[in-house]
Design an enzyme around this catalytic site. Structure first.
Site, PDB file in Angstrom:
ATOM      1  N   ASP A 193      26.710 105.501 124.676  1.00  0.00           N
ATOM      2  CA  ASP A 193      26.352 106.700 125.426  1.00  0.00           C
ATOM      3  C   ASP A 193      27.657 107.375 125.867  1.00  0.00           C
ATOM      4  O   ASP A 193      28.767 106.879 125.643  1.00  0.00           O
ATOM      5  CB  ASP A 193      25.436 106.335 126.602  1.00  0.00           C
ATOM      6  CG  ASP A 193      24.587 107.497 127.048  1.00  0.00           C
ATOM      7  OD1 ASP A 193      23.499 107.283 127.600  1.00  0.00           O
ATOM      8  OD2 ASP A 193      25.012 108.668 126.842  1.00  0.00           O
ATOM      9  N   GLU A 212      18.580 113.006 134.345  1.00  0.00           N
ATOM     10  CA  GLU A 212      19.248 111.738 134.602  1.00  0.00           C
ATOM     11  C   GLU A 212      19.256 111.378 136.087  1.00  0.00           C
ATOM     12  O   GLU A 212      18.265 111.611 136.786  1.00  0.00           O
ATOM     13  CB  GLU A 212      20.650 111.758 133.981  1.00  0.00           C
ATOM     14  CG  GLU A 212      20.611 112.033 132.467  1.00  0.00           C
ATOM     15  CD  GLU A 212      21.927 111.812 131.779  1.00  0.00           C
ATOM     16  OE1 GLU A 212      22.353 112.672 130.993  1.00  0.00           O
ATOM     17  OE2 GLU A 212      22.543 110.748 132.004  1.00  0.00           O
TER      18      GLU A 212
HETATM   19  C1  GLC Z   1      23.824 111.503 128.360  1.00  0.00           C
HETATM   20  C2  GLC Z   1      22.542 110.715 128.158  1.00  0.00           C
HETATM   21  C3  GLC Z   1      22.159 110.528 126.713  1.00  0.00           C
HETATM   22  C4  GLC Z   1      22.684 111.682 125.878  1.00  0.00           C
HETATM   23  C5  GLC Z   1      24.206 111.657 125.928  1.00  0.00           C
HETATM   24  C6  GLC Z   1      24.823 112.844 125.178  1.00  0.00           C
HETATM   25  O1  GLC Z   1      24.538 110.996 129.451  1.00  0.00           O
HETATM   26  O2  GLC Z   1      22.473 109.442 128.785  1.00  0.00           O
HETATM   27  O3  GLC Z   1      20.721 110.440 126.664  1.00  0.00           O
HETATM   28  O4  GLC Z   1      22.244 111.548 124.534  1.00  0.00           O
HETATM   29  O5  GLC Z   1      24.709 111.620 127.256  1.00  0.00           O
HETATM   30  O6  GLC Z   1      24.505 114.029 125.807  1.00  0.00           O
END
Ligand code: GLC
Length: 611
Positions: free
Chosen positions: A303, A500
């Site tokens: 991530d 989030e």
């Molecule tokens: C974010 C999320 C993830 C996403 C990534 C790229 O923090 O946790 O779901 O795909 O970063 O944006």
């Protein structure tokens, strides 16, 4: 073995040089036969890998954020991937500008000696949601309420067309999280609280990728976030999931198994921990379980700055880099510190702390997906799909999904459906006439926002369009002006956008004061009150519910608010079923099917209209 006489060898080499110099691309000769599409993917990967330097291999494992690189950087550092983080968009934010941006980056990648194309990722989690004008579909919690995997697959295919039209070839979706605590800010990214629902909705993977990668408008899907992101204590985003391995496998693994069966080409690792150990460093779960036991042959991506969290301190260390790579992460989403990541990983390999075999395995997985996607043959945007972005066809599909996602929870005296003709309807609420609110997070920006952020139909506009010419529809945001002359009052209320951890709700989970005041004003008029709840999860409404005549859970419908009106007026009968248990009291969280608690409405509940 037959060897050409010197003069033929020289002539062959000269020909290759002339063809290459003439820009006719690399001839399919001994030095570039991996470019031969007639060869098997495995053979092409072997041949390409044998020609790659350590720098080129590490470059392939590096995913930088678009804002932090130049075209020269891509070429010089042999970067294998870029991403747009939520809201990271070209200016102007138009589909054409996206395609031009993508092609510019891609040409920089093709300028490298081995001409390895990059793969570009975005979060198109409910349509191509970073792009103004794109079709915004209901968030996953609403799609879970439809109980219709085929519809969800069609939504995936439509999304993949819009994504492809902008050049992008990798979608960081679907989230296959099993949301066990509605306090979690990402509850709306879950298809439901029991594993079988997200598992069924993994049909969207086939929608994104097609029956196999590389077909028309085929986009690499990402099963995320592996594993247990929806099971953290207290519903804390990026928190700790404290369960036995048996429960982890029973509750959180089935959606990933279903996605792998559908050929999901990538898996993204969760920020969360399992019994105190961060997933980003978890060799047993990533390598032993996912790659070996389940036989996952696609690529594993971290991530966003996910490796930074392994030691609980800001930034990443050499130890975190080698821990993550040795745990089985193949590509690292390192948006800004990508130069330091490249240097650090190279040091770790040269010091023997990261085996070359691990680097080669990661590259095999990455290159295999690039070959399967057809990026070596068709590296640039297929601009035939530009016209699909926000198309009438896609918006009609979204409207159908909105209607199918509505869950009717109360309908006292059959106050619904509303009559279309000779009616007098009062509409109120901060969420009634606001595309941004009804779309929720991950819309145009990472967090989303209230306001006219992208073209669409608000719920109020849908009501006006559906009511007949002999009816009156009056709107007042706070309900001022309502009186007993109206036949029904519709209050469209709920949550404002978040994404989030910004959406975590450790405290109360009721309506805000503004909404409560609006509803009270409507109730004081004595007119039947219909509450339409626009939210990313169940809210604590049991105390107010007796005063409401009807309650419709709309979730986060996206741009096609007419789908809500379709159900309010009975154009479409409500068929939605709760994808999550609806609490009777916030103190019950987490509350899930079968846990012995008494909810306000159980998982699977949903009313419909009499014929
Ligand atoms: C974010 C999320 C993830 C996403 C990534 C790229 O923090 O946790 O779901 O795909 O970063 O944006």
């Amino acid at each position: 073995m037959h060897r050409s006489p010197p003069r033929f060898l020289a002539l062959g080499l000269l020909t290759a040089l002339l063809v290459t110099a003439a820009g006719g691309g690399a001839a399919a000769d001994a030095t570039t036969d991996y470019l031969d599409p007639g060869r098997s993917v495995r053979d092409r990967v072997d041949r390409l890998l044998s020609r790659m330097s350590l720098d080129e291999k590490i470059g392939q494992m590096t995913q930088a954020e678009r804002q932090n690189v130049t075209h020269d950087d891509i070429t010089r550092y042999r970067l294998g991937s870029l991403l747009s983080g939520g809201g990271s968009v070209p200016s102007p934010n138009t589909p054409e500008a996206w395609a031009d941006m993508y092609d510019g980056f891609q040409r920089a990648a093709l300028a490298t000696p081995l001409r390895v194309p990059l793969v570009y990722g975005v979060d198109a989690v409910h349509g191509h949601n970073n792009v103004v004008g794109a079709t915004i579909f209901p968030h996953n919690i609403g799609l879970g309420a439809t109980r219709d995997p085929r519809l969800v697959q069609r939504i995936g295919a439509a999304t993949a067309e819009e994504v492809s039209g902008t050049g992008v070839d990798w979608n960081f979706a679907p989230c296959l999280c099993v949301a066990r605590n509605d306090r979690w800010g990402r509850t709306y990214e879950s298809f439901g609280e029991v594993p079988e629902l997200p598992a069924a909705m993994s049909s969207i993977v086939t929608g994104f990728q097609g029956p196999r990668l590389g077909g028309p408008a085929s986009v690499l899907a990402t099963a995320k976030h592996y594993i247990g992101d929806g099971g953290t204590t207290g519903g804390t985003d990026q928190g700790d999931t404290r369960v036995s391995e048996a429960e982890l496998r029973r509750i959180h693994l089935p959606p990933f198994q279903a996605a792998l069966r559908r050929g999901a080409g990538s898996v993204m690792i969760s920020y969360s921990s399992w019994n105190g150990v961060k997933l980003h460093g978890h060799r047993y779960l990533i390598t032993d379980l996912l790659k070996k036991e389940l036989g996952f042959t696609g690529l594993v991506v971290s991530d966003y700055n996910g490796i930074d969290q392994i030691d609980g301190q800001p930034g990443f260390t050499a130890e975190e880099v080698r821990t993550a790579i040795n745990a089985g992460i193949d590509m690292v989403m390192v948006p800004s510190e990508w130069r330091r990541f490249i240097a650090t990983l190279k040091d770790e390999v040269e010091a023997g702390r990261v085996p070359m075999a691990r680097i080669d395995d990661a590259n095999r997985r990455i290159l295999t997906k690039k070959f399967e996607l057809g990026l070596f043959e068709r590296p640039l945007t297929d601009r035939r799909y530009l016209r699909t972005v926000g198309s009438a066809e896609h918006r009609a599909l979204a409207r159908q999904a909105v209607a199918a996602s509505q869950v009717l929870l109360k309908n006292r005296g059959n106050v619904l459906p509303l009559g279309r003709d000779r009616n007098k309807i009062f509409v109120a609420g901060k969420s009634a006439d606001d595309i941004g609110i009804q779309s929720g997070g991950w819309t145009i920006t990472w967090q989303g926002s209230a306001g006219p952020i992208t073209p669409g139909t608000t719920i109020l506009q849908g009501i006006r369009q559906t009511a007949g010419p002999s009816s009156t529809v009056t709107y007042s945001k706070d309900g001022t002006g309502v009186d007993g002359s109206y036949k029904a009052a519709v209050a469209v209320v709920g949550e404002t956008p978040y994404a989030e951890f910004f959406g975590d709700r450790p405290g109360a989970m009721g309506l805000d004061e503004e909404d409560l005041a609006t509803i009270a004003r409507l109730r004081a008029s004595g007119v039947p009150v219909i509450v339409v709840l626009v939210s990313g999860r169940p809210l604590d409404v049991s105390a107010q519910l007796p005063g409401w005549d009807a309650l419709l859970a709309s979730w986060l419908p996206g741009t096609e608010g007419r789908g809500v009106a379709d159900v309010l007026f009975g154009t479409v009968r409500p068929t939605g079923k709760l994808p999550v248990t609806w609490m009777n009291d916030v103190g019950q969280q987490p509350i899930n099917r079968g846990d012995g608690q008494r909810p306000l409405f159980p998982y699977g509940y949903g009313l419909t209209y009499r014929r």
